[in-house]
Design a protein around this motif. Structure first.
Motif, short mmCIF file in Angstrom:
data_model
loop_
_atom_site.label_atom_id
_atom_site.label_comp_id
_atom_site.label_asym_id
_atom_site.label_seq_id
_atom_site.Cartn_x
_atom_site.Cartn_y
_atom_site.Cartn_z
N LEU A 1 0.83 -1.20 0.00
CA LEU A 1 0.00 0.00 0.00
C LEU A 1 0.87 1.26 0.00
N TYR A 2 1.93 1.25 0.78
CA TYR A 2 2.85 2.39 0.83
C TYR A 2 3.49 2.62 -0.53
N LEU A 3 3.95 1.56 -1.17
CA LEU A 3 4.58 1.69 -2.49
C LEU A 3 3.57 2.20 -3.52
N LEU A 4 2.32 1.72 -3.43
CA LEU A 4 1.28 2.25 -4.33
C LEU A 4 1.03 3.73 -4.04
N GLY A 5 1.04 4.08 -2.77
CA GLY A 5 0.84 5.48 -2.40
C GLY A 5 1.92 6.39 -2.95
N GLN A 6 3.15 5.90 -2.99
CA GLN A 6 4.23 6.68 -3.60
C GLN A 6 3.99 6.85 -5.10
N GLU A 7 3.55 5.77 -5.73
CA GLU A 7 3.32 5.82 -7.17
C GLU A 7 2.15 6.73 -7.55
N TYR A 8 1.08 6.70 -6.73
CA TYR A 8 -0.13 7.46 -7.07
C TYR A 8 -0.32 8.70 -6.21
N ASP A 9 0.71 9.08 -5.47
CA ASP A 9 0.71 10.33 -4.71
C ASP A 9 -0.45 10.41 -3.71
N PHE A 10 -0.54 9.41 -2.83
CA PHE A 10 -1.55 9.42 -1.78
C PHE A 10 -1.28 10.60 -0.84
N ASP A 11 -2.30 11.01 -0.11
CA ASP A 11 -2.20 12.09 0.86
C ASP A 11 -1.07 11.81 1.87
N TRP A 12 -0.27 12.82 2.17
CA TRP A 12 0.90 12.65 3.04
C TRP A 12 0.51 12.17 4.43
N ARG A 13 -0.68 12.60 4.92
CA ARG A 13 -1.11 12.17 6.26
C ARG A 13 -1.39 10.67 6.28
N PHE A 14 -2.02 10.19 5.23
CA PHE A 14 -2.29 8.76 5.12
C PHE A 14 -0.98 7.97 5.01
N MET A 15 -0.07 8.49 4.21
CA MET A 15 1.22 7.83 4.02
C MET A 15 2.01 7.78 5.33
N SER A 16 1.95 8.85 6.12
CA SER A 16 2.69 8.85 7.38
C SER A 16 2.08 7.84 8.36
N ARG A 17 0.77 7.65 8.31
CA ARG A 17 0.13 6.64 9.17
C ARG A 17 0.55 5.23 8.76
N ILE A 18 0.64 5.00 7.46
CA ILE A 18 1.10 3.69 6.98
C ILE A 18 2.53 3.45 7.45
N LYS A 19 3.35 4.47 7.33
CA LYS A 19 4.76 4.36 7.73
C LYS A 19 4.86 4.01 9.23
N ILE A 20 4.10 4.68 10.06
CA ILE A 20 4.10 4.40 11.50
C ILE A 20 3.64 2.97 11.76
N ALA A 21 2.60 2.54 11.05
CA ALA A 21 2.11 1.17 11.23
C ALA A 21 3.17 0.15 10.84
N VAL A 22 3.89 0.40 9.76
CA VAL A 22 4.95 -0.52 9.34
C VAL A 22 6.06 -0.56 10.38
N ILE A 23 6.44 0.60 10.89
CA ILE A 23 7.49 0.65 11.91
C ILE A 23 7.09 -0.19 13.12
N LEU A 24 5.87 -0.03 13.58
CA LEU A 24 5.40 -0.80 14.75
C LEU A 24 5.35 -2.30 14.44
N HIS A 25 4.89 -2.64 13.26
CA HIS A 25 4.85 -4.05 12.87
C HIS A 25 6.27 -4.63 12.77
N ALA A 26 7.18 -3.89 12.16
CA ALA A 26 8.55 -4.38 12.00
C ALA A 26 9.23 -4.58 13.36
N ARG A 27 8.99 -3.66 14.27
CA ARG A 27 9.56 -3.83 15.62
C ARG A 27 9.04 -5.11 16.27
N LEU A 28 7.78 -5.36 16.08
CA LEU A 28 7.19 -6.58 16.65
C LEU A 28 7.76 -7.83 15.98
N LEU A 29 7.83 -7.81 14.65
CA LEU A 29 8.38 -8.96 13.92
C LEU A 29 9.84 -9.22 14.27
#
Length: 167
Positions: free
Chosen positions: A15-43
């Motif tokens: 979803l993040y990579l698609l957002g970069q390609e299609y220029d998703f709203d920066w607020r949405f992209m920052s939320r995805i980024k935070i979610a990935v960071i939290l998931h990666a820390r857990l993994l």
């Protein structure tokens, strides 16, 4: 559950990579980024790693490792991303030796399913392509060929694989 966390991480990365390609709203992209960071820390956490499995070396671990590696690649600029990728690679190497032991020129899955054998090949082969710029890529490609070599032994003369399920 570790497998669900893995699936969400991979979905969020796409979803993040698609957002970069299609220029998703920066607020949405920052939320995805935070979610990935939290998931990666857990993994990345040893306390969480394949915690719902009876043994450490399990196909769910392979998926966790791949997701962790991908998170590190996609967010390479973040602190900790290099550690995520290195942890994923290191665990995958351990996993290969544990659940795909070498027998001559083959790596044969301990899993009780030819489907899992083939799924492991797919993970390792894709990882080899993603890391082709490094010595890890050469290693994973050699090991993927050994997994595929065993699958080829089981092919019918028509080049098709036998039917397989989860067990």
């Amino acid at each position: 559950h570790e497998h669900g966390t893995t699936e969400r991480t991979i979905s969020l990365l796409f979803l993040y990579l698609l957002g970069q390609e299609y220029d998703f709203d920066w607020r949405f992209m920052s939320r995805i980024k935070i979610a990935v960071i939290l998931h990666a820390r857990l993994l990345c956490s040893e306390a969480f790693y394949v915690r719902h499995q009876r043994i450490r070396f399990h196909n769910h671990g392979m998926f966790q490792d791949m997701a962790l590696f991908l998170a590190g690649m996609v967010f390479a600029e973040l602190p900790g991303a290099e550690y995520w990728s290195a942890t994923g690679i290191g665990r995958l190497k351990d996993m290969l030796d544990a659940i795909y032991p070498c027998e001559e020129d083959f790596r044969i899955s301990y899993e009780n399913s030819f489907g899992y054998h083939c799924a492991g090949y797919t993970i390792i082969e894709k990882l080899a392509r993603l890391t082709s710029f490094s010595s890890d890529g050469v290693y994973f490609m050699q090991e993927a060929k050994k997994i595929q070599a065993w699958a080829d032994v089981l092919r019918y003369s028509t080049r098709q694989f036998p039917a397989f399920g989860d067990t």
